[in-house]
Design an enzyme around this catalytic site. Structure first.
Site, PDB file in Angstrom:
ATOM      1  N   MET A 151       0.877  -1.108   0.230  1.00  0.00           N
ATOM      2  CA  MET A 151      -0.012   0.056  -0.046  1.00  0.00           C
ATOM      3  C   MET A 151       0.993   1.120   0.236  1.00  0.00           C
ATOM      4  O   MET A 151       1.791   1.302   0.429  1.00  0.00           O
ATOM      5  CB  MET A 151      -0.980   0.140   1.352  1.00  0.00           C
ATOM      6  CG  MET A 151      -0.399   0.125   2.460  1.00  0.00           C
ATOM      7  SD  MET A 151      -1.321   0.726   3.832  1.00  0.00           S
ATOM      8  CE  MET A 151      -0.912   2.743   3.355  1.00  0.00           C
ATOM      9  N   ASN A 152       0.384   2.293  -0.745  1.00  0.00           N
ATOM     10  CA  ASN A 152       0.886   3.589  -0.416  1.00  0.00           C
ATOM     11  C   ASN A 152      -0.076   4.830   0.218  1.00  0.00           C
ATOM     12  O   ASN A 152      -0.904   4.714   0.879  1.00  0.00           O
ATOM     13  CB  ASN A 152       1.932   3.991  -1.409  1.00  0.00           C
ATOM     14  CG  ASN A 152       1.471   3.970  -2.768  1.00  0.00           C
ATOM     15  OD1 ASN A 152       1.244   2.902  -3.674  1.00  0.00           O
ATOM     16  ND2 ASN A 152       1.445   5.077  -3.520  1.00  0.00           N
ATOM     17  N   ASP A 153      -0.367   5.787  -0.934  1.00  0.00           N
ATOM     18  CA  ASP A 153      -1.024   6.914  -0.347  1.00  0.00           C
ATOM     19  C   ASP A 153      -2.404   6.732   0.103  1.00  0.00           C
ATOM     20  O   ASP A 153      -3.000   5.731  -0.376  1.00  0.00           O
ATOM     21  CB  ASP A 153      -1.036   7.936  -1.387  1.00  0.00           C
ATOM     22  CG  ASP A 153       0.129   8.301  -2.278  1.00  0.00           C
ATOM     23  OD1 ASP A 153       0.955   7.573  -2.055  1.00  0.00           O
ATOM     24  OD2 ASP A 153       0.084   8.818  -3.386  1.00  0.00           O
TER      25      ASP A 153
ATOM     26  N   PHE B  98      -4.414   6.167 -10.020  1.00  0.00           N
ATOM     27  CA  PHE B  98      -3.494   6.766  -9.121  1.00  0.00           C
ATOM     28  C   PHE B  98      -4.294   7.547  -7.842  1.00  0.00           C
ATOM     29  O   PHE B  98      -5.453   7.493  -7.901  1.00  0.00           O
ATOM     30  CB  PHE B  98      -2.742   7.853  -9.768  1.00  0.00           C
ATOM     31  CG  PHE B  98      -1.385   7.139 -10.344  1.00  0.00           C
ATOM     32  CD1 PHE B  98      -1.126   5.871 -10.232  1.00  0.00           C
ATOM     33  CD2 PHE B  98      -0.197   8.201 -10.722  1.00  0.00           C
ATOM     34  CE1 PHE B  98       0.189   5.418 -10.757  1.00  0.00           C
ATOM     35  CE2 PHE B  98       0.928   7.515 -10.901  1.00  0.00           C
ATOM     36  CZ  PHE B  98       1.271   6.251 -10.941  1.00  0.00           C
ATOM     37  N   SER B  99      -3.604   8.294  -7.277  1.00  0.00           N
ATOM     38  CA  SER B  99      -4.052   8.977  -6.017  1.00  0.00           C
ATOM     39  C   SER B  99      -5.358  10.145  -6.344  1.00  0.00           C
ATOM     40  O   SER B  99      -5.290  10.693  -7.665  1.00  0.00           O
ATOM     41  CB  SER B  99      -3.199   9.662  -4.980  1.00  0.00           C
ATOM     42  OG  SER B  99      -2.378   8.745  -4.633  1.00  0.00           O
TER      43      SER B  99
ATOM     44  N   GLU C  61       3.599  16.382  -5.284  1.00  0.00           N
ATOM     45  CA  GLU C  61       2.526  15.315  -5.414  1.00  0.00           C
ATOM     46  C   GLU C  61       1.613  15.571  -4.455  1.00  0.00           C
ATOM     47  O   GLU C  61       1.760  16.407  -3.357  1.00  0.00           O
ATOM     48  CB  GLU C  61       2.922  14.065  -5.202  1.00  0.00           C
ATOM     49  CG  GLU C  61       4.122  13.513  -6.381  1.00  0.00           C
ATOM     50  CD  GLU C  61       4.826  12.294  -6.329  1.00  0.00           C
ATOM     51  OE1 GLU C  61       4.686  11.380  -7.128  1.00  0.00           O
ATOM     52  OE2 GLU C  61       5.251  12.056  -5.100  1.00  0.00           O
TER      53      GLU C  61
HETATM   54  C1  FRU Z   1       2.757   9.628  -4.073  1.00  0.00           C
HETATM   55  C2  FRU Z   1       2.387   9.120  -5.410  1.00  0.00           C
HETATM   56  C3  FRU Z   1       1.200  10.035  -6.410  1.00  0.00           C
HETATM   57  C4  FRU Z   1       0.671   8.934  -7.364  1.00  0.00           C
HETATM   58  C5  FRU Z   1       0.685   7.621  -6.452  1.00  0.00           C
HETATM   59  C6  FRU Z   1       0.929   6.545  -7.299  1.00  0.00           C
HETATM   60  O1  FRU Z   1       3.252   8.803  -3.545  1.00  0.00           O
HETATM   61  O2  FRU Z   1       3.484   9.166  -6.321  1.00  0.00           O
HETATM   62  O3  FRU Z   1       1.768  11.102  -6.991  1.00  0.00           O
HETATM   63  O4  FRU Z   1      -0.737   9.388  -7.716  1.00  0.00           O
HETATM   64  O5  FRU Z   1       1.627   7.993  -5.428  1.00  0.00           O
HETATM   65  O6  FRU Z   1       0.673   5.433  -6.583  1.00  0.00           O
END
Ligand code: FRU
Length: 467
Positions: A29-31, A90-91, A211
Site C-alpha cells: 500500500m501507499n497513499d 492513481f491517488s 504530489e
Molecule cells: C505519491 C504518488 C502519487 C501518485 C501515487 C501512485 O506517493 O507518487 O503522486 O498518484 O503515488 O501510486
C-alpha cells in the site's frame, strides 16, 4: 481479490507487522486516498497493489471505521479499466456529490497523458463504485497555454457553495516551479470543471514537483500540504478564491521521517484529520509493505505553526498503566523493562536536559540489560534537534522536552511538545528485543516523569472484504 487473499496468510505470519496502525489485508500500500467521513463512518481508500508487496498495478483499496482505530476491510473499490487503456488508478480525493453521497476523483494513468476521472457510489454504504461513463472529467487541455507536467492527485474541497479541485505537478521539469493548479466545478454533478489558474507556485530550486496537494481551512486560516518527493511540507496562509491565489505566511516540515502523500478528512465534530502513508520498506517476501501513519488531529498553535497529535481514540488500546517517578539520568541508562517492556507501547515522558548533551529513550533493546547502543533511540539534544531512529528534525532549543512515543512493532512515531513536531519512522529489530531504557549522554539529565502502556492490537475485520 484472489491474489490479495493468498498473501493474507503470509503477512499474518510476520511477527514484525504493525498491529494498531492501519494496514491492508496484505500486499503493498501507499497513499491514503479519498478520505471522507460519511454517515458515521470514516472511509479510507488507499493505493494498493493487490498482486504483490511492491509498488505496481495501482488500485484503490477501501476500509471503514467508526473510531479511527478498528477497521472493516471492504472490497477493492477501484481498479484499472484495461479495456479503456487505463493501467493505474492513481491517488485522489473525495467530496460530496449533488445527492450528498461522496464522489471519488483520481488520476487515470495509461494513455499518453494523465487524466482526472470520477467514480460514483452504487449503494448507500459506499461499497460498490462505478466509473462515470463519460470520463475523463478533466484533461491537460483545460490549462490552455499553461503546460503542466506530472499532473496528478486531485484533492477536493467545498467553499462558499462551490466545489473546488486542486492537482499537483510542475511548470518546469528542470526544477524550481512545483505548482498547485486550481479548478472549479461548472455543474452540480461535478462532471465539468473550469481551470482557475496556478493557485501556488513554489520557487524553490531544490523542489521540482508537488504530489498530493491538500488545500483546506483550519482554525480560520488556509493550509496547503504538499509532497515534494522528499519530506512533506506545510504552508499556512490565506486563500483568495476570487483571484485564485494562496498566500503563505508560515511554513514548516510536516514530518521529517518516512511519512508521505497526505490526505485530509473532517469528522462530524469538525476535527481536521491528517492521513499519511507510512513507508516501511519491508522485504516484499513478507507479503505486506506499508502502513497508514496514525491519523493525526491538526490545529494551528498560538505561534501560527501547525500542531499534530495522534487521534485520542488510540488510548482505548492502552493496557495497564506503568508509572515511573523522577529520576536522575547519568552514565548508566535507567532500565525500565521488565516493568515497562514490549514491542507495542505508548509512552509519555518529560525530560530536563540538565548538563547532558542528549537525552532520550531507547526502545526494542535486548531485554533486561543496560544495552547501550542497541535498539532504536528517540532523542532530544542541546542543539534543539529531535530524532527517532534515522529521522531528525529541528524542534528548537530548550531545557525541557515532552515526548509521546508510539511503538508498533517495526514502526515508531514520536510527537514532541504537544504536537510541535512529529516523526514517523520504520525500524529494524529482532522480534525478541522488547526492552526500554531512558538515558542521558555527556552529562546529567533528569527524567521528570514517565508513564507507559502496553498497546493492544486494533481490530481489522475481513467479514465484509469479499464482494
Ligand atoms: C505519491 C504518488 C502519487 C501518485 C501515487 C501512485 O506517493 O507518487 O503522486 O498518484 O503515488 O501510486
Amino acid at each position: 481479490m484472489k491474489a490479495l487473499q493468498a498473501a493474507i496468510d503470509r503477512a499474518g505470519q510476520d511477527p514484525e507487522r504493525p498491529v494498531y496502525h492501519f494496514r491492508p489485508p496484505a500486499q503493498w500500500m501507499n497513499d491514503p486516498n479519498g478520505t471522507i467521513y460519511y454517515r458515521g463512518w470514516h472511509h479510507l481508500f488507499y493505493q494498493l497493489n493487490p498482486f504483490g508487496a511492491e509498488w505496481n498495478h495501482m488500485h484503490w483499496g477501501h476500509a471503514r471505521s467508526r473510531d479511527l482505530v478498528n477497521w472493516e476491510h471492504l472490497p477493492i473499490a477501484l481498479g484499472p479499466s484495461k479495456e479503456k487503456g487505463e493501467e493505474h488508478v492513481f491517488s485522489g480525493g473525495a467530496v460530496p456529490g449533488p445527492d450528498g453521497r461522496p464522489r471519488l476523483f483520481y488520476t487515470s494513468i495509461g494513455r499518453r497523458d494523465p487524466e482526472q476521472w470520477m467514480a460514483i457510489p452504487e449503494d448507500e454504504e459506499l461499497v460498490r463504485w462505478r466509473k462515470y461513463e463519460h470520463n475523463p472529467v478533466l484533461t491537460l487541455a483545460a490549462h490552455g497555454g499553461v503546460r503542466v507536467a506530472e499532473w496528478r492527485d486531485p484533492f477536493l474541497f467545498a467553499a462558499g457553495g462551490t466545489t473546488y479541485m486542486v492537482c499537483g505537478g510542475n511548470l518546469r521539469e528542470r526544477g524550481g516551479a512545483a505548482a498547485v493548479q486550481l479548478y472549479e466545478a461548472a455543474d452540480a454533478e461535478l462532471t465539468r470543471w473550469r481551470y482557475r489558474g496556478v493557485v501556488f507556485e513554489y520557487r524553490n530550486q531544490d523542489v521540482y514537483n508537488f504530489e498530493c496537494p491538500n488545500l483546506f481551512p483550519l482554525d480560520g486560516k488556509w493550509v496547503l500540504l504538499v509532497s515534494p518527493h522528499r519530506p512533506c511540507e506545510y504552508f499556512i496562509g490565506s486563500l483568495d478564491l476570487e483571484r485564485a491565489r494562496f498566500e503563505p505566511a508560515a511554513q514548516g516540515t510536516l514530518d521529517a521521517g518516512d511519512a508521505y502523500a497526505s490526505n485530509i478528512s473532517r469528522d462530524a465534530n469538525g476535527r481536521v484529520i491528517l492521513w499519511l502513508w507510512g513507508r516501511t520498506r519491508t522485504d516484499p517476501g513478507k507479503g505486506w509493505n506499508g502502513v497508514m501513519v496514525l491519523p493525526r488531529i491538526l490545529r494551528i498553535g498560538e505561534d501560527g505553526y501547525l500542531r499534530q497529535m495522534p487521534a485520542p481514540e488510540f488510548t482505548q488500546l492502552r493496557g495497564p498503566e506503568v508509572h515511573f517517578s523522577a529520576a536522575t539520568l547519568g552514565a548508566a541508562p535507567l532500565v525500565l523493562s521488565p516493568k515497562l517492556a514490549g514491542d507495542t507501547l505508548d509512552i509519555e515522558a518529560r525530560f530536563d536536559l540538565g548538563s547532558a548533551r542528549r537525552v532520550g529513550l531507547r526502545l526494542r533493546c535486548p531485554s533486561g540489560k543496560g544495552s547501550g547502543a542497541a535498539g532504536v533511540a528517540v532523542t532530544y539534544d542541546t542543539g534543539g534537534y529531535l530524532s527517532a531512529g534515522a529521522a531528525r528534525v529541528f524542534l528548537g532549543r530548550g531545557a525541557q522536552v515532552t515526548l509521546r512515543v508510539l511503538l508498533d512493532k517495526r514502526v515508531l512515531e514520536v510527537y514532541a511538545n504537544d504536537g510541535e513536531r512529529a516523526l514517523f519512522t520504520a525500524l529494524e529489530a529482532r522480534p525478541d528485543n522488547r526492552g526500554v531504557e531512558a538515558f542521558a549522554e555527556g552529562g546529567q539529565a533528569r527524567l521528570i516523569d514517565l508513564t507507559g502502556w502496553p498497546m493492544r492490537p486494533a481490530r481489522f475485520s475481513l467479514e465484509r472484504f469479499r464482494p
